[in-house]
Design an enzyme around this catalytic site. Structure first.
Site, PDB file in Angstrom:
ATOM      1  N   ASP A 189      -9.607  -4.558   8.493  1.00  0.00           N
ATOM      2  CA  ASP A 189      -8.683  -5.479   9.163  1.00  0.00           C
ATOM      3  C   ASP A 189      -9.300  -6.018  10.457  1.00  0.00           C
ATOM      4  O   ASP A 189      -9.181  -7.206  10.771  1.00  0.00           O
ATOM      5  CB  ASP A 189      -7.369  -4.761   9.496  1.00  0.00           C
ATOM      6  CG  ASP A 189      -6.786  -4.063   8.293  1.00  0.00           C
ATOM      7  OD1 ASP A 189      -5.976  -4.659   7.581  1.00  0.00           O
ATOM      8  OD2 ASP A 189      -7.164  -2.898   8.061  1.00  0.00           O
TER       9      ASP A 189
ATOM     10  N   ARG B  36       0.830  -1.200   0.000  1.00  0.00           N
ATOM     11  CA  ARG B  36       0.000   0.000   0.000  1.00  0.00           C
ATOM     12  C   ARG B  36       0.866   1.252   0.000  1.00  0.00           C
ATOM     13  O   ARG B  36       0.538   2.258  -0.638  1.00  0.00           O
ATOM     14  CB  ARG B  36      -0.938  -0.019   1.208  1.00  0.00           C
ATOM     15  CG  ARG B  36      -1.947  -1.171   1.198  1.00  0.00           C
ATOM     16  CD  ARG B  36      -2.793  -1.169   2.454  1.00  0.00           C
ATOM     17  NE  ARG B  36      -3.730  -2.288   2.491  1.00  0.00           N
ATOM     18  CZ  ARG B  36      -3.481  -3.448   3.085  1.00  0.00           C
ATOM     19  NH1 ARG B  36      -2.318  -3.649   3.678  1.00  0.00           N
ATOM     20  NH2 ARG B  36      -4.378  -4.396   3.092  1.00  0.00           N
TER      21      ARG B  36
END
Length: 324
Positions: free
Chosen positions: A165, A105
């Site tokens: 997450d 990312r």
């Protein structure tokens, strides 16, 4: 009933008096459309505007959603552009470069910063009162970048953070313990990325802590590894993650628009937590109509504190390397 009486009754109702819940999704790629679809089918908005530089694709996506409108609660859906005044309550930004297989990312940061330098001033100009919800990766850095470019109060610039997450973490642990994932409580904090931190010390079912010894934590580490690597695994198989983040974004949007005061691990500016300052990352925060209303004082073990500080340091170094 005569027309004047009907009009009087209609305009006197709270529904007619309140401002319509208006949202914008910028970017109609897989993530943006998963967000839009989830928002619409959960009756989150009264008005939804989609915006993208690819006008034919944008119009096709709007048409596709509108053709299913008879199956849904009413939502006004339209294609828009950044140069129009929208005055939305909430702007969800998914636009940016796509994460490629094998790419982290944080590898996206320079490309997406350049995009945001042009995008954010236009968003603020056409939606001066809106809360901005950043989904574009790397989401923590892009949330910080947005705050700096926009000049908005930190409460009104929110990243989707580790909401997904945390959901993955709860789902996988709940599978192991044989309970509904909504009945298992636990958080992933820090960066939405490789340095994210599982708060093992707080994982519980009905108040009963599940991980009270180093041995128990070590035995569960493969579950956390699966959480941390989930995006890479999905990207390798189908090119992008979309459905789960669309559902997660919808939950954040509902918390804001319905003033739910819901605790969520969104990415927000940290002023002083365990020595961490001036960086955006995820901690449990109360989310309501004003955006992030407060950050909770999460109790962490020494190991978790050290891991969170290391995660913050990675984000701070990445941010320091950007030219804004």
């Amino acid at each position: 009933m005569n027309d004047s009486l009907f009009t009087s009754l209609l305009t006197d109702t709270p529904l007619a008096q309140r401002r319509p819940r208006k949202g914008i999704v910028i970017g109609v790629g897989q993530v943006g459309m998963a967000c839009a679809y989830s928002l619409v089918i959960q009756n989150t908005l009264d008005e939804l505007v989609l915006i993208d530089l690819d006008r034919p694709k944008l119009e096709g996506e709007v048409m596709d959603l509108l053709h299913g409108s008879s199956f849904l609660e009413p939502t006004k859906i339209a294609a828009g552009s950044l140069d129009q005044p929208h005055n939305a309550n909430l702007v969800i930004i998914t636009a940016g470069a796509k994460q490629q297989p094998g790419e982290t990312r944080l590898d996206l940061v320079q490309r997406n910063t350049a995009i945001f330098q042009k995008l954010i001033p236009q968003v603020v100009a056409s939606n001066p009162e809106a809360i901005l919800l950043i989904v574009t990766n790397p989401v923590d850095v892009m949330t910080d970048v947005t705050m700096q470019i926009s000049g908005l109060p930190k409460s009104r610039v929110i990243g989707s953070g580790t909401v997904l997450d945390t959901a993955r973490f709860r789902y996988l642990l709940a599978q192991q313990y044989g309970v509904d994932s909504r009945s298992l409580h636990g958080y992933i904090i820090g960066e939405h990325g490789d340095s994210e931190v599982p708060v093992w010390s707080g994982v519980n079912i009905a108040g009963e802590r599940l991980f009270t010894t180093p041995e128990a934590i070590a035995a569960a580490e493969p579950i956390f590894a699966e959480v941390k690597n989930a995006a890479y695994e999905i990207i390798q198989r189908k090119g992008a993650t979309s459905y789960a983040i669309g559902l997660g974004v919808t939950q954040i949007a509902r918390a804001i628009l319905q003033n739910q005061k819901r605790v969520m691990t969104v990415s927000t500016a940290i002023e002083d937590f365990e020595g961490i300052k001036n960086v955006c990352l995820s901690l449990p925060a109360v989310v309501g109509r004003q955006g992030v209303e407060r950050i909770l004082n999460l109790s962490l073990s020494e190991t978790e504190k050290n891991q969170l500080q290391a995660s913050a340091a990675i984000l701070a170094r990445t941010l320091a390397g950007l030219a804004l």
